[in-house]
Design a protein around this motif. Structure first.
Motif, PDB file in Angstrom:
ATOM      1  N   GLN A  52       0.838  -1.206   0.000  1.00 48.72           N
ATOM      2  CA  GLN A  52       0.000   0.000   0.000  1.00 48.72           C
ATOM      3  C   GLN A  52       0.869   1.251   0.000  1.00 48.72           C
ATOM      4  O   GLN A  52       0.609   2.194  -0.747  1.00 48.72           O
ATOM      5  CB  GLN A  52      -0.903   0.034   1.234  1.00 48.72           C
ATOM      6  CG  GLN A  52      -2.070  -0.890   1.184  1.00 48.72           C
ATOM      7  CD  GLN A  52      -2.800  -0.912   2.517  1.00 48.72           C
ATOM      8  OE1 GLN A  52      -2.185  -0.999   3.578  1.00 48.72           O
ATOM      9  NE2 GLN A  52      -4.114  -0.843   2.458  1.00 48.72           N
ATOM     10  N   TYR A  56       0.975   4.187  -2.784  1.00 48.05           N
ATOM     11  CA  TYR A  56       0.737   5.609  -2.497  1.00 48.05           C
ATOM     12  C   TYR A  56       1.864   6.456  -3.074  1.00 48.05           C
ATOM     13  O   TYR A  56       1.624   7.500  -3.675  1.00 48.05           O
ATOM     14  CB  TYR A  56       0.651   5.863  -0.994  1.00 48.05           C
ATOM     15  CG  TYR A  56      -0.582   5.339  -0.298  1.00 48.05           C
ATOM     16  CD1 TYR A  56      -1.677   4.848  -0.989  1.00 48.05           C
ATOM     17  CD2 TYR A  56      -0.651   5.334   1.085  1.00 48.05           C
ATOM     18  CE1 TYR A  56      -2.795   4.373  -0.329  1.00 48.05           C
ATOM     19  CE2 TYR A  56      -1.765   4.862   1.757  1.00 48.05           C
ATOM     20  CZ  TYR A  56      -2.833   4.385   1.040  1.00 48.05           C
ATOM     21  OH  TYR A  56      -3.945   3.922   1.702  1.00 48.05           O
ATOM     22  N   SER A  59       1.588   6.787  -6.740  1.00 50.50           N
ATOM     23  CA  SER A  59       0.523   7.726  -7.119  1.00 50.50           C
ATOM     24  C   SER A  59       0.958   9.180  -6.938  1.00 50.50           C
ATOM     25  O   SER A  59       0.337  10.086  -7.486  1.00 50.50           O
ATOM     26  CB  SER A  59      -0.755   7.450  -6.330  1.00 50.50           C
ATOM     27  OG  SER A  59      -0.638   7.897  -5.000  1.00 50.50           O
ATOM     28  N   PHE A 113       1.680  12.150   1.176  1.00 49.74           N
ATOM     29  CA  PHE A 113       1.702  10.745   1.575  1.00 49.74           C
ATOM     30  C   PHE A 113       1.018  10.585   2.935  1.00 49.74           C
ATOM     31  O   PHE A 113       0.197   9.683   3.119  1.00 49.74           O
ATOM     32  CB  PHE A 113       3.129  10.199   1.655  1.00 49.74           C
ATOM     33  CG  PHE A 113       3.156   8.754   2.065  1.00 49.74           C
ATOM     34  CD1 PHE A 113       3.110   7.755   1.116  1.00 49.74           C
ATOM     35  CD2 PHE A 113       3.182   8.394   3.410  1.00 49.74           C
ATOM     36  CE1 PHE A 113       3.089   6.414   1.491  1.00 49.74           C
ATOM     37  CE2 PHE A 113       3.161   7.070   3.797  1.00 49.74           C
ATOM     38  CZ  PHE A 113       3.117   6.070   2.837  1.00 49.74           C
ATOM     39  N   LYS A 116      -2.666  10.695   2.718  1.00 52.59           N
ATOM     40  CA  LYS A 116      -3.210   9.452   2.160  1.00 52.59           C
ATOM     41  C   LYS A 116      -3.225   8.353   3.232  1.00 52.59           C
ATOM     42  O   LYS A 116      -4.163   7.568   3.306  1.00 52.59           O
ATOM     43  CB  LYS A 116      -2.370   8.980   0.975  1.00 52.59           C
ATOM     44  CG  LYS A 116      -2.601   9.731  -0.301  1.00 52.59           C
ATOM     45  CD  LYS A 116      -1.701   9.172  -1.384  1.00 52.59           C
ATOM     46  CE  LYS A 116      -2.004   9.748  -2.727  1.00 52.59           C
ATOM     47  NZ  LYS A 116      -3.249   9.279  -3.318  1.00 52.59           N
TER      48      LYS A 116
END
Length: 122
Positions: A52, A56, A59, A113, A116
């Motif tokens: 994950q 992130y 992205s 980050f 998120k």
């Protein structure tokens, strides 16, 4: 109302973002140093898997450069993960990320980050 005034929805979103930032600022990094304009920040995140975290970072403009590293324009992140005890019988994954990069480039990446990763459990 003029076009330049924010709508009620925009104001609510701004207030929520400000509250999240304030909550994030209350949690200090494990390490933070700046030398010659190069920022180094280490933070830990519980309840987040390594995959994950890497997703992130991708992205946010990063690209995988190894099994545990992501590199973006002006920054790099190295990740590790381990199970840590939470109470006598429960363990969570804790991801440690060490970012390095140009201070003015890296600061917004780390903040984005953290936003998120900052979510309610469950």
């Amino acid at each position: 109302m003029s076009r330049s005034e924010p709508t009620l929805t925009q104001r609510n979103l701004s207030l929520r973002l400000l509250k999240r930032r304030a909550a994030l600022e209350a949690i200090p990094p494990v390490e933070r140093s700046v030398e010659d304009g190069v920022l180094r920040v280490t933070r830990r995140f519980r309840g987040l898997s390594l995959e994950q975290a890497m997703g992130y970072l991708e992205s946010l403009g990063g690209e995988r450069i190894g099994s545990n590293a992501i590199e973006g324009e002006g920054w790099r992140a190295e990740l590790t993960a381990e199970k840590v005890p939470v109470g006598p019988s429960y363990r969570l994954t804790e991801v440690t990320i060490t970012w390095t990069g140009e201070e003015d480039v890296l600061e917004p990446i780390v903040l984005r980050f953290r936003l998120k990763a900052f979510r309610a459990p469950g």
